[in-house]
Design a protein around this motif. Sequence first.
Motif, mmCIF file in Angstrom:
data_model
loop_
_atom_site.group_PDB
_atom_site.id
_atom_site.type_symbol
_atom_site.label_atom_id
_atom_site.label_comp_id
_atom_site.label_asym_id
_atom_site.label_seq_id
_atom_site.Cartn_x
_atom_site.Cartn_y
_atom_site.Cartn_z
ATOM 1 N N VAL A 141 -6.805 6.539 -6.268
ATOM 2 C CA VAL A 141 -7.443 5.237 -6.056
ATOM 3 C C VAL A 141 -8.955 5.394 -5.973
ATOM 4 O O VAL A 141 -9.720 4.625 -6.580
ATOM 5 C CB VAL A 141 -6.892 4.572 -4.776
ATOM 6 N N TYR A 192 -5.690 1.947 3.932
ATOM 7 C CA TYR A 192 -4.246 1.747 3.782
ATOM 8 C C TYR A 192 -3.935 0.415 4.449
ATOM 9 O O TYR A 192 -3.988 0.295 5.671
ATOM 10 C CB TYR A 192 -3.510 2.907 4.448
ATOM 11 N N GLU A 211 -4.785 3.266 -9.769
ATOM 12 C CA GLU A 211 -4.996 2.322 -8.665
ATOM 13 C C GLU A 211 -3.691 1.774 -8.091
ATOM 14 O O GLU A 211 -3.689 1.195 -7.005
ATOM 15 C CB GLU A 211 -5.845 1.151 -9.154
ATOM 16 N N HIS A 212 -2.580 1.951 -8.803
ATOM 17 C CA HIS A 212 -1.306 1.377 -8.368
ATOM 18 C C HIS A 212 -0.753 2.187 -7.204
ATOM 19 O O HIS A 212 -0.095 3.216 -7.387
ATOM 20 C CB HIS A 212 -0.317 1.356 -9.532
ATOM 21 N N SER A 213 -1.029 1.739 -5.993
ATOM 22 C CA SER A 213 -0.592 2.457 -4.791
ATOM 23 C C SER A 213 -0.039 1.457 -3.778
ATOM 24 O O SER A 213 -0.676 1.151 -2.748
ATOM 25 C CB SER A 213 -1.756 3.241 -4.179
ATOM 26 N N PRO A 214 1.142 0.904 -4.045
ATOM 27 C CA PRO A 214 1.700 -0.117 -3.159
ATOM 28 C C PRO A 214 2.126 0.454 -1.808
ATOM 29 O O PRO A 214 2.580 1.600 -1.718
ATOM 30 C CB PRO A 214 2.908 -0.642 -3.932
ATOM 31 N N VAL A 215 1.979 -0.346 -0.771
ATOM 32 C CA VAL A 215 2.501 -0.049 0.555
ATOM 33 C C VAL A 215 3.782 -0.862 0.714
ATOM 34 O O VAL A 215 3.797 -2.069 0.457
ATOM 35 C CB VAL A 215 1.480 -0.409 1.647
ATOM 36 N N ARG A 263 -1.616 -2.882 5.281
ATOM 37 C CA ARG A 263 -0.256 -3.398 5.434
ATOM 38 C C ARG A 263 -0.324 -4.833 5.959
ATOM 39 O O ARG A 263 -0.844 -5.074 7.050
ATOM 40 C CB ARG A 263 0.550 -2.518 6.396
ATOM 41 N N VAL A 280 6.875 -4.760 -1.498
ATOM 42 C CA VAL A 280 5.442 -4.502 -1.450
ATOM 43 C C VAL A 280 4.804 -5.418 -0.406
ATOM 44 O O VAL A 280 4.906 -6.644 -0.506
ATOM 45 C CB VAL A 280 4.793 -4.737 -2.834
ATOM 46 N N VAL A 320 -6.443 0.727 -1.022
ATOM 47 C CA VAL A 320 -7.578 0.173 -1.773
ATOM 48 C C VAL A 320 -8.822 0.993 -1.499
ATOM 49 O O VAL A 320 -9.035 1.497 -0.392
ATOM 50 C CB VAL A 320 -7.814 -1.308 -1.424
ATOM 51 N N ALA A 368 -1.327 -2.365 0.058
ATOM 52 C CA ALA A 368 -1.780 -1.413 -0.950
ATOM 53 C C ALA A 368 -2.829 -0.491 -0.366
ATOM 54 O O ALA A 368 -3.442 -0.797 0.667
ATOM 55 C CB ALA A 368 -2.358 -2.146 -2.169
#
Length: 326
Positions: free
Chosen positions: A287, A21, A307-311, A23, A317, A322, A320
Motif C-alpha cells: 500500500v 489500519y 492497494e487492495h488491502s481489505p480489513v 476498521r 469488508v 490506507v 482497509a
Amino acid sequence: MSTPHTDTPPALDDAPVLAHYVRGGFVESAHRASVVATAADGSHLLALGAVDDPIFPRSSNKPVQTLAMVRAGLRMPPAHLAIASASHSGEDFHLAAVREMLASAGLTEGALQNTPDYPVNEEAREAVLRAGGGKLPITQNCSGKHAAMLATCVVNGWDTETYRDPNHPLQQAISQTLAELTGDEITAVAVDGCGAPVMAVTLAGLARAFGRMAAAEPGTHEAEVADAIRGNPAYLGGTGRDVTALIESTPGLIAKDGAESVYAVGLADGRGVAVKVADGYPRAKPVILAAALRRLGVESPALAQLEHSPVLGHGEVVGAIVAVNI
C-alpha cells in the motif's frame, strides 16, 4: 543465551506513520515506515524518515546479488537469472528451473544449503502435504539464488561447501557489487533467513541500486539482469504475487520484495524507490509502495492490486489499509 541490547536505528525509531489500519471508519492500528525515491543522479526526490540510515534489504538485495554473479562469469538463460533473483513461490516451473540450474553446473539438490521450507504458493504447499512430503531446500523461496551461487562457484573453481561464508570469494564479490551499486559502505553483515549473508546498506542506497539497474545501457551486465527480470516476472515471484503483477504491468520497471517489509523498485528513467516498514509486518508494504509510485507519477494497472488491502469483519469488508502522509 540472552541477546545483546542494541540501539534502535533511526530508520526505525524516526519513521513517520505512513499507513493506517482502518476498521469501520476507526483507525485501529498505525504503521511507521521510511520511503525514499531517488533520481537518476542518486539525489533524493522523496525522503520520508531516516532514509540514509542502514537497513537489511533482505531479499530485495537479490537482483544485485545476481548482478555480482553475472560479473563473476555466471552465464544462464534469462529465466534462470530471474529465478536467481527471486523469492519464488515453489510452483512446478520454479522447481524445474532450479533443477536445470543445478544440473548445468553438474550439481544436484543435495548441494543446496538454504533453509528447508514448504512452497510459498498455497496450492503447491498443499500438494506437498497431501503427498506426505516435508520441508526441502529446493521448495524454499531462495533456492534459485542458492543454485546460482553454487553455479558461480563452479564456474570460478571456488569451494562449493563454504559458499555461504562471508569471507568466501563469492560473498566478497557480492559485497563489492552491492557497495558499488548503492554507493554505500557495507555497515553490517548477518545471516539471512535462508542462511546466506545479508548486508546492510541505506534505504536510499537500495533505491539508487535499483534505479541504476533499471536504466542500464543495453549490453551491460546490469541490463542483462534487469531484462531477465522484466521478461520473466513469474519466475521472480509467482502466481498471484503483487511483485509479479507490478513488473508485468509497468513497462521498464524492475522490482523485488523482501522480508521484514522491504520493497525496492527501479524505473526505466533511472529513478529508484525503496520502502521499509519499521515493525517488519508486511501488510502495509504494498500500500505504501503504491502511494509512493503514484506520487512520482507512475501509472500502472498493478497499483490497484498493491492497494487492495481489505480489513474483514465476520468475513465481510469493513475497512482497509490506507496510505497516509505520502
